[in-house]
Design a protein around this motif. Sequence first.
Motif, PDB file in Angstrom:
ATOM      1  N   ILE A 164      -0.221   4.928  -9.139  1.00 32.22           N
ATOM      2  CA  ILE A 164       1.332   5.682  -9.604  1.00 32.22           C
ATOM      3  C   ILE A 164       2.179   4.823 -11.030  1.00 32.22           C
ATOM      4  N   ARG A 165       1.851   3.754 -10.975  1.00 30.87           N
ATOM      5  CA  ARG A 165       2.590   3.163 -11.793  1.00 30.87           C
ATOM      6  C   ARG A 165       2.105   3.275 -13.104  1.00 30.87           C
ATOM      7  N   GLU A 166       0.357   3.248 -13.280  1.00 31.29           N
ATOM      8  CA  GLU A 166      -0.192   3.586 -14.936  1.00 31.29           C
ATOM      9  C   GLU A 166       0.374   4.710 -14.996  1.00 31.29           C
ATOM     10  N   CYS A 167       0.674   5.930 -14.588  1.00 33.53           N
ATOM     11  CA  CYS A 167       0.930   7.015 -13.944  1.00 33.53           C
ATOM     12  C   CYS A 167       2.328   7.446 -15.167  1.00 33.53           C
ATOM     13  N   ILE A 168       3.259   6.635 -14.479  1.00 30.45           N
ATOM     14  CA  ILE A 168       4.772   6.505 -14.306  1.00 30.45           C
ATOM     15  C   ILE A 168       4.817   5.912 -16.279  1.00 30.45           C
ATOM     16  N   ASN A 169       3.663   4.904 -16.045  1.00 34.19           N
ATOM     17  CA  ASN A 169       3.860   4.117 -17.962  1.00 34.19           C
ATOM     18  C   ASN A 169       2.980   4.565 -18.701  1.00 34.19           C
ATOM     19  N   LYS A 170       2.103   6.320 -18.926  1.00 30.32           N
ATOM     20  CA  LYS A 170       2.287   7.352 -19.078  1.00 30.32           C
ATOM     21  C   LYS A 170       3.519   8.319 -19.625  1.00 30.32           C
ATOM     22  N   GLY A 171       4.516   8.247 -18.618  1.00 30.98           N
ATOM     23  CA  GLY A 171       5.196   9.018 -18.721  1.00 30.98           C
ATOM     24  C   GLY A 171       5.520  10.498 -18.123  1.00 30.98           C
ATOM     25  N   VAL A 172       4.566  10.059 -17.209  1.00 26.34           N
ATOM     26  CA  VAL A 172       4.350  11.434 -16.072  1.00 26.34           C
ATOM     27  C   VAL A 172       5.980  11.220 -15.304  1.00 26.34           C
ATOM     28  N   LYS A 173       6.633  12.725 -15.208  1.00 26.55           N
ATOM     29  CA  LYS A 173       7.609  12.754 -14.837  1.00 26.55           C
ATOM     30  C   LYS A 173       7.620  12.829 -12.813  1.00 26.55           C
ATOM     31  N   THR A 174       6.709  13.577 -12.473  1.00 29.88           N
ATOM     32  CA  THR A 174       7.379  13.938 -11.218  1.00 29.88           C
ATOM     33  C   THR A 174       5.603  13.204 -10.192  1.00 29.88           C
ATOM     34  N   ILE A 175       5.413  12.421  -9.521  1.00 28.39           N
ATOM     35  CA  ILE A 175       4.916  11.818  -8.330  1.00 28.39           C
ATOM     36  C   ILE A 175       4.698  12.282  -6.961  1.00 28.39           C
ATOM     37  N   ILE A 176       4.218  12.904  -6.233  1.00 26.08           N
ATOM     38  CA  ILE A 176       4.392  13.424  -4.596  1.00 26.08           C
ATOM     39  C   ILE A 176       2.632  12.108  -4.357  1.00 26.08           C
ATOM     40  N   TYR A 177       3.924  11.868  -3.186  1.00 22.60           N
ATOM     41  CA  TYR A 177       3.141  10.406  -2.040  1.00 22.60           C
ATOM     42  C   TYR A 177       3.148  10.450  -1.299  1.00 22.60           C
ATOM     43  N   GLU A 178       2.617   9.688  -0.651  1.00 20.66           N
ATOM     44  CA  GLU A 178       2.476  10.006   1.105  1.00 20.66           C
ATOM     45  C   GLU A 178       3.222   8.462   1.649  1.00 20.66           C
ATOM     46  N   ASP A 179       2.709   7.538   0.943  1.00 25.17           N
ATOM     47  CA  ASP A 179       2.416   6.012   1.959  1.00 25.17           C
ATOM     48  C   ASP A 179       4.318   5.629   1.654  1.00 25.17           C
ATOM     49  N   HIS A 180       5.066   5.384   2.710  1.00 22.10           N
ATOM     50  CA  HIS A 180       6.525   5.463   2.361  1.00 22.10           C
ATOM     51  C   HIS A 180       7.265   4.098   1.287  1.00 22.10           C
ATOM     52  N   TYR A 181       5.538   3.055   1.775  1.00 21.16           N
ATOM     53  CA  TYR A 181       6.281   2.178   0.786  1.00 21.16           C
ATOM     54  C   TYR A 181       7.108   1.707  -0.174  1.00 21.16           C
ATOM     55  N   TYR A 182       6.737   3.230  -1.346  1.00 23.26           N
ATOM     56  CA  TYR A 182       6.953   4.139  -2.435  1.00 23.26           C
ATOM     57  C   TYR A 182       8.333   4.521  -2.628  1.00 23.26           C
ATOM     58  N   ASP A 183       9.183   4.471  -1.354  1.00 20.49           N
ATOM     59  CA  ASP A 183      10.185   5.057  -0.636  1.00 20.49           C
ATOM     60  C   ASP A 183      11.207   4.207  -1.681  1.00 20.49           C
ATOM     61  N   TYR A 184      10.758   2.796  -1.290  1.00 23.75           N
ATOM     62  CA  TYR A 184      11.930   1.749  -1.647  1.00 23.75           C
ATOM     63  C   TYR A 184      11.673   0.569  -2.780  1.00 23.75           C
ATOM     64  N   LEU A 185      10.514   1.767  -3.912  1.00 27.51           N
ATOM     65  CA  LEU A 185      10.510   0.761  -5.015  1.00 27.51           C
ATOM     66  C   LEU A 185      11.669   1.504  -5.976  1.00 27.51           C
ATOM     67  N   PRO A 186      12.623   0.944  -7.008  1.00 26.77           N
ATOM     68  CA  PRO A 186      13.356   1.168  -7.860  1.00 26.77           C
ATOM     69  C   PRO A 186      12.913   1.997  -8.850  1.00 26.77           C
ATOM     70  N   ILE A 187      12.559   3.167  -9.240  1.00 25.09           N
ATOM     71  CA  ILE A 187      11.628   3.977 -10.170  1.00 25.09           C
ATOM     72  C   ILE A 187      12.479   4.960 -11.063  1.00 25.09           C
ATOM     73  N   ASP A 188      13.372   4.464 -11.981  1.00 26.23           N
ATOM     74  CA  ASP A 188      14.039   5.635 -11.987  1.00 26.23           C
ATOM     75  C   ASP A 188      13.621   6.508 -13.372  1.00 26.23           C
ATOM     76  N   ASP A 189      13.997   7.248 -13.739  1.00 27.19           N
ATOM     77  CA  ASP A 189      13.869   9.107 -14.494  1.00 27.19           C
ATOM     78  C   ASP A 189      12.359   9.233 -14.022  1.00 27.19           C
ATOM     79  N   VAL A 190      11.925   9.374 -13.151  1.00 27.73           N
ATOM     80  CA  VAL A 190      10.858   9.822 -11.883  1.00 27.73           C
ATOM     81  C   VAL A 190      11.239  10.171 -10.589  1.00 27.73           C
ATOM     82  N   ASN A 191      10.425  12.141 -11.047  1.00 21.70           N
ATOM     83  CA  ASN A 191      11.009  12.887  -9.729  1.00 21.70           C
ATOM     84  C   ASN A 191       9.730  12.183  -8.666  1.00 21.70           C
ATOM     85  N   MET A 192       9.812  11.502  -7.560  1.00 24.00           N
ATOM     86  CA  MET A 192       9.246  11.201  -6.512  1.00 24.00           C
ATOM     87  C   MET A 192       9.697  11.882  -5.114  1.00 24.00           C
TER      88      MET A 192
END
Length: 491
Positions: A54-82
Amino acid sequence: MDLLTLLNNCHIYYDSKKIKNYEISGIKINSHEVCPNDVFVAIRGQTNDGHDYIRECINKGVKTIIYEDHYYDYLPIDDVNMIRTHCTKTTLAVLANYFYGQPSKKINLIGVTGTNGKTSVTSFIYQIYRLLNQGCTLIGTNGMKIGDKSLPTENTTPNALVLQQIFAESLKQGITNAVMEVSSHAIKQKRISQLDFNTVILTNFSQDHLDYHRTMLDYFYTKGMLFASLGNCFGEKKVLLNGDDKAYKKFLSLTNVQSYTFGITALNDIQAKNIICSLDKISFHLYCFKEFFGVVESKLFGFFNIYNLLAALGYFYLQGFNMKEILPLLPCVKGIPGRMERIENNIGLDIFIDYAHTPESVYRILSEVRMFTNRRIILVIGCGGNRDELKRPLIGKIATGLANHVILTTDNPRFENPQNIIDNIIQGVINDNYEVVLDRSGAIKKALEMMTKDDILLILGKGHEDYQIINNEKLYFSDKLEVLKYLGIHS
């Protein structure tokens, strides 16, 4: 298509205050392939977890990430549709289906499942469509074909994203028929989710993949999910089952659509009578609902191919084709590479390679060859590593019970010690007519050195495969080329 249109039509819920809309370019599950306007869906696989990228994709500029792991609910990720969903495998299938225009609803989709015979039945149906000059897409173990264009595939059944892409491309090329193998792995991993099958064919059911399913009950119900997915209404959808298989009534109980059977016993709807089999050809009389339609003549080998042909012929009959037009095409239907494939040579040796690697398929081939001849059978065989260990002693018993001489060798040992695999096989042997040659190339050479024109050599387990998996390396290896290399030197 913009992001909100995709999400809303797929009933994917999100926090509207945090979502930024944009025109999406595609859906991806591989971080190496993503573009900024793609939607990345994080899929948990058997060896890799998309969440780790996920972090690699965000660094490449991906604007939308769809995930199922609750861990990513708590990460401060700005300007990305999580966006979190309960199951990203299902979400991927739903998104891909809508993004590509729900292509399986516009195509005549045939799914073939079962322990053995899937590749042959799908190939026969594909070949008959092409002989009728009708377009057809083929998806299975030996690759994919859109019309006559061949494409590689890593799995018997590709992932949900690839499947939707293939069907969309088929429609773009004017192809409205598609036949595909449906593996139990694909069903359980939701690769076929959202596919709208018109016909499902069951070839047979026996022990396999217990390394993955653990129990036969799980294996059965996984297969059964395909039949249940056809819906609750009696309409145009249909299932065609091997009526001679002892499990067919159990599968029949899992579906509410039209059901038909094929086989050689009298109660089947599609039946073969007056059967003649040899090493070089098969023939039988074809009856559909007690009506005689003609004599089937084929250059294929084996009693099992009677069932495979019946499945294909039954499909075309139930689709309303004129069987008088179909039967004359059958001599042109070719066998599958690596499925009782005869290795042609100019010194009169009868050598066959086959993919058989389950107790059922090994028994079937050995018993049928034994039925046709009293000649000595030399067998080269092994078992895959990190796979169902329970079948290894069974294969040892069958091999030493039906072949005259058995050479036990490696077959994709993966991360297991090859000798441990052989030891497991030896636990089931019932005769001392075997030897061990761990190197598969050496085992094939040994078999060729000892055979005469009065013998039959069977090399089982790999068939069409052109590799050996040792640890995590996929090394080039072909049973067929090993034989040809030896014969080229010694012919």
